[in-house]
Design a protein around this motif. Structure first.
Motif, mmCIF file in Angstrom:
data_model
loop_
_atom_site.group_PDB
_atom_site.id
_atom_site.type_symbol
_atom_site.label_atom_id
_atom_site.label_comp_id
_atom_site.label_asym_id
_atom_site.label_seq_id
_atom_site.Cartn_x
_atom_site.Cartn_y
_atom_site.Cartn_z
ATOM 1 N N MET A 1 96.157 17.299 44.498
ATOM 2 C CA MET A 1 94.920 16.675 44.087
ATOM 3 C C MET A 1 95.104 16.105 42.679
ATOM 4 O O MET A 1 95.707 16.740 41.827
ATOM 5 C CB MET A 1 93.809 17.728 44.114
ATOM 6 N N SER A 2 94.591 14.932 42.448
ATOM 7 C CA SER A 2 94.743 14.300 41.135
ATOM 8 C C SER A 2 93.843 14.988 40.098
ATOM 9 O O SER A 2 92.825 15.581 40.434
ATOM 10 C CB SER A 2 94.422 12.809 41.230
ATOM 11 N N PRO A 3 94.211 14.892 38.824
ATOM 12 C CA PRO A 3 93.423 15.553 37.772
ATOM 13 C C PRO A 3 92.060 14.880 37.577
ATOM 14 O O PRO A 3 91.875 13.709 37.912
ATOM 15 C CB PRO A 3 94.286 15.404 36.530
ATOM 16 N N LEU A 4 91.143 15.630 37.015
ATOM 17 C CA LEU A 4 89.823 15.081 36.697
ATOM 18 C C LEU A 4 89.913 14.085 35.552
ATOM 19 O O LEU A 4 90.663 14.293 34.594
ATOM 20 C CB LEU A 4 88.862 16.200 36.290
ATOM 21 N N ARG A 5 89.155 13.017 35.662
ATOM 22 C CA ARG A 5 89.012 12.068 34.558
ATOM 23 C C ARG A 5 88.052 12.673 33.533
ATOM 24 O O ARG A 5 87.209 13.503 33.870
ATOM 25 C CB ARG A 5 88.448 10.752 35.084
ATOM 26 N N ASN A 6 88.158 12.273 32.289
ATOM 27 C CA ASN A 6 87.313 12.800 31.218
ATOM 28 C C ASN A 6 86.066 11.929 31.096
ATOM 29 O O ASN A 6 86.026 10.962 30.338
ATOM 30 C CB ASN A 6 88.108 12.829 29.913
ATOM 31 N N ILE A 7 85.028 12.282 31.863
ATOM 32 C CA ILE A 7 83.773 11.536 31.900
ATOM 33 C C ILE A 7 82.696 12.369 31.207
ATOM 34 O O ILE A 7 82.608 13.579 31.407
ATOM 35 C CB ILE A 7 83.326 11.263 33.352
ATOM 36 N N ALA A 8 81.867 11.726 30.399
ATOM 37 C CA ALA A 8 80.754 12.404 29.742
ATOM 38 C C ALA A 8 79.466 11.631 30.007
ATOM 39 O O ALA A 8 79.477 10.420 30.195
ATOM 40 C CB ALA A 8 81.003 12.499 28.242
ATOM 41 N N LEU A 9 78.367 12.365 30.030
ATOM 42 C CA LEU A 9 77.034 11.784 30.210
ATOM 43 C C LEU A 9 76.264 11.977 28.914
ATOM 44 O O LEU A 9 76.243 13.072 28.351
ATOM 45 C CB LEU A 9 76.320 12.499 31.364
ATOM 46 N N THR A 10 75.635 10.924 28.444
ATOM 47 C CA THR A 10 74.809 11.014 27.246
ATOM 48 C C THR A 10 73.527 10.216 27.476
ATOM 49 O O THR A 10 73.438 9.444 28.429
ATOM 50 C CB THR A 10 75.567 10.499 25.994
ATOM 51 N N VAL A 11 72.544 10.433 26.631
ATOM 52 C CA VAL A 11 71.283 9.699 26.703
ATOM 53 C C VAL A 11 71.046 9.040 25.357
ATOM 54 O O VAL A 11 71.177 9.679 24.312
ATOM 55 C CB VAL A 11 70.104 10.639 27.068
ATOM 56 N N HIS A 12 70.723 7.759 25.395
ATOM 57 C CA HIS A 12 70.436 7.001 24.176
ATOM 58 C C HIS A 12 68.973 6.574 24.193
ATOM 59 O O HIS A 12 68.465 6.154 25.230
ATOM 60 C CB HIS A 12 71.297 5.738 24.089
#
Length: 70
Positions: A1-12
Motif C-alpha cells: 500500500m502506498s504511503p499517506l500524503r500529508n494533507i491538512a484541513l484548515t478554516v479561513h
C-alpha cells in the motif's frame, strides 16, 4: 500500500462571518512543511464549525475510507 500524503484541513475567515474550508498538502517531508493549497470551498459558511465539518466531508469524498494515498 502506498504511503499517506500529508494533507491538512484548515478554516479561513476571509471576511467577517464568512468561513471557508481549505485543504492543503505538504509535498515533501522536510523539517518545515511548506503547504500548498489543494482544494477549497467555493461557498462561505456562517460559522467555523460548519466549515470544518464540510471540509472533512470533502476530504472523505476525495480520498475515501483509506485516506489520501499515492
Amino acid at each position: 500500500m502506498s504511503p499517506l500524503r500529508n494533507i491538512a484541513l484548515t478554516v479561513h475567515e476571509l471576511e467577517e462571518g464568512e468561513f471557508h474550508w481549505v485543504l492543503v498538502e505538504a509535498p515533501g517531508v522536510e523539517e518545515t512543511l511548506p503547504y500548498q493549497p489543494l482544494e477549497a470551498s467555493d461557498d462561505a459558511y456562517d460559522n467555523y464549525g460548519t466549515a470544518l465539518v464540510a471540509g472533512l466531508a470533502a476530504m472523505r469524498r476525495l480520498f475515501g475510507k483509506e485516506g489520501p494515498r499515492g
